[in-house]
Design a protein around this motif. Structure first.
Motif, PDB file in Angstrom:
ATOM      1  N   ARG A  28      -6.543  12.633   5.624  1.00 30.74           N
ATOM      2  CA  ARG A  28      -5.311  13.091   4.980  1.00 30.74           C
ATOM      3  C   ARG A  28      -4.169  13.174   5.987  1.00 30.74           C
ATOM      4  O   ARG A  28      -3.063  12.692   5.732  1.00 30.74           O
ATOM      5  N   ASP A  31      -2.442  10.107   6.881  1.00 32.47           N
ATOM      6  CA  ASP A  31      -1.785   9.501   5.731  1.00 32.47           C
ATOM      7  C   ASP A  31      -2.522   8.242   5.256  1.00 32.47           C
ATOM      8  O   ASP A  31      -1.911   7.245   4.909  1.00 32.47           O
ATOM      9  N   LEU A  32      -3.862   8.321   5.247  1.00 29.47           N
ATOM     10  CA  LEU A  32      -4.682   7.180   4.852  1.00 29.47           C
ATOM     11  C   LEU A  32      -5.245   7.300   3.438  1.00 29.47           C
ATOM     12  O   LEU A  32      -5.961   6.419   2.984  1.00 29.47           O
ATOM     13  N   LEU A  33      -4.914   8.390   2.745  1.00 35.07           N
ATOM     14  CA  LEU A  33      -5.397   8.562   1.379  1.00 35.07           C
ATOM     15  C   LEU A  33      -4.374   8.024   0.391  1.00 35.07           C
ATOM     16  O   LEU A  33      -3.166   8.143   0.600  1.00 35.07           O
ATOM     17  N   TYR A  34      -4.879   7.416  -0.685  1.00 36.45           N
ATOM     18  CA  TYR A  34      -4.001   7.036  -1.781  1.00 36.45           C
ATOM     19  C   TYR A  34      -3.465   8.322  -2.416  1.00 36.45           C
ATOM     20  O   TYR A  34      -4.059   9.387  -2.259  1.00 36.45           O
ATOM     21  N   ASP A  35      -2.379   8.207  -3.168  1.00 32.85           N
ATOM     22  CA  ASP A  35      -1.789   9.392  -3.786  1.00 32.85           C
ATOM     23  C   ASP A  35      -2.795  10.153  -4.653  1.00 32.85           C
ATOM     24  O   ASP A  35      -2.887  11.382  -4.583  1.00 32.85           O
ATOM     25  N   TRP A  36      -3.553   9.416  -5.483  1.00 32.75           N
ATOM     26  CA  TRP A  36      -4.512  10.091  -6.359  1.00 32.75           C
ATOM     27  C   TRP A  36      -5.625  10.746  -5.544  1.00 32.75           C
ATOM     28  O   TRP A  36      -6.129  11.810  -5.916  1.00 32.75           O
ATOM     29  N   GLU A  37      -6.013  10.139  -4.416  1.00 37.66           N
ATOM     30  CA  GLU A  37      -7.040  10.734  -3.558  1.00 37.66           C
ATOM     31  C   GLU A  37      -6.514  12.024  -2.909  1.00 37.66           C
ATOM     32  O   GLU A  37      -7.233  13.011  -2.796  1.00 37.66           O
ATOM     33  N   GLU A  38      -5.247  11.982  -2.514  1.00 41.51           N
ATOM     34  CA  GLU A  38      -4.652  13.158  -1.901  1.00 41.51           C
ATOM     35  C   GLU A  38      -4.595  14.315  -2.899  1.00 41.51           C
ATOM     36  O   GLU A  38      -4.882  15.467  -2.554  1.00 41.51           O
ATOM     37  N   THR A  39      -4.263  14.004  -4.157  1.00 48.90           N
ATOM     38  CA  THR A  39      -4.237  15.026  -5.198  1.00 48.90           C
ATOM     39  C   THR A  39      -5.639  15.581  -5.431  1.00 48.90           C
ATOM     40  O   THR A  39      -5.842  16.796  -5.505  1.00 48.90           O
ATOM     41  N   GLU A  96     -15.767   5.776   0.753  1.00 46.48           N
ATOM     42  CA  GLU A  96     -14.782   4.805   0.256  1.00 46.48           C
ATOM     43  C   GLU A  96     -13.855   4.332   1.375  1.00 46.48           C
ATOM     44  O   GLU A  96     -13.323   3.232   1.321  1.00 46.48           O
ATOM     45  N   HIS A  97     -13.683   5.175   2.364  1.00 45.52           N
ATOM     46  CA  HIS A  97     -12.841   4.822   3.519  1.00 45.52           C
ATOM     47  C   HIS A  97     -13.683   4.387   4.713  1.00 45.52           C
ATOM     48  O   HIS A  97     -13.219   4.418   5.856  1.00 45.52           O
TER      49      HIS A  97
END
Length: 142
Positions: A28, A31-39, A96-97
């Motif tokens: 996080r 800044d490697l998470l997609y927006d939905w992943e961050e949520t 996933e990452h």
């Protein structure tokens, strides 16, 4: 039985497998998470903040490094099903990452210095090098 969720990266301070929370926060923060992943991650962390007791300052003092360099590691009780389920979700996010994870199981994770109904913090015994990724010993990887 106790469960510990780790990655194959070694933690700088403990020399054992880095915890899943540490790795997820690093993703996080980079800044490697997609927006939905961050949520989803924020919701998951919020759930843990609400449902997982934070040790008191007195307890935290016991969790620090000992003279021989060993530090307490957190383990979930296998019976803490909701916590374990959410940890598996964090593992899936890391996978996933392309960050491999493992779940360690132990009936005796070390010298317990903090505990509640969902978790314990235990200082590994000298012979418990088995909690390092890939090592063999009393603990089993799932």
């Amino acid at each position: 039985m106790y469960l510990r969720f780790i990655t194959f990266y070694r933690d700088y301070h403990t020399r054992y497998g880095e915890g899943v929370f540490t790795a997820a926060y690093a993703l996080r923060d980079a800044d490697l998470l997609y927006d939905w992943e961050e949520t989803w991650f924020a919701d998951t962390v919020g759930w843990f903040e609400k449902h997982l007791r934070v040790p008191s300052a007195r307890d935290l003092a016991k969790l620090g490094a000992r003279a021989d360099g060993r530090r307490a590691l957190f383990w979930f009780h296998a019976s803490a099903r909701k916590h374990v389920s959410r940890m598996r979700g964090l593992c899936a996010l890391l996978e996933e990452h392309r960050i491999p994870t493992r779940v360690l199981r132990s009936p005796s994770p070390g010298i317990i210095v903090f505990g509640d109904r969902d978790q314990v913090a235990a200082i590994p015994r000298r012979d418990d090098v088995s909690i390092a990724p890939g090592a063999r010993g009393r603990l089993r990887m799932l």
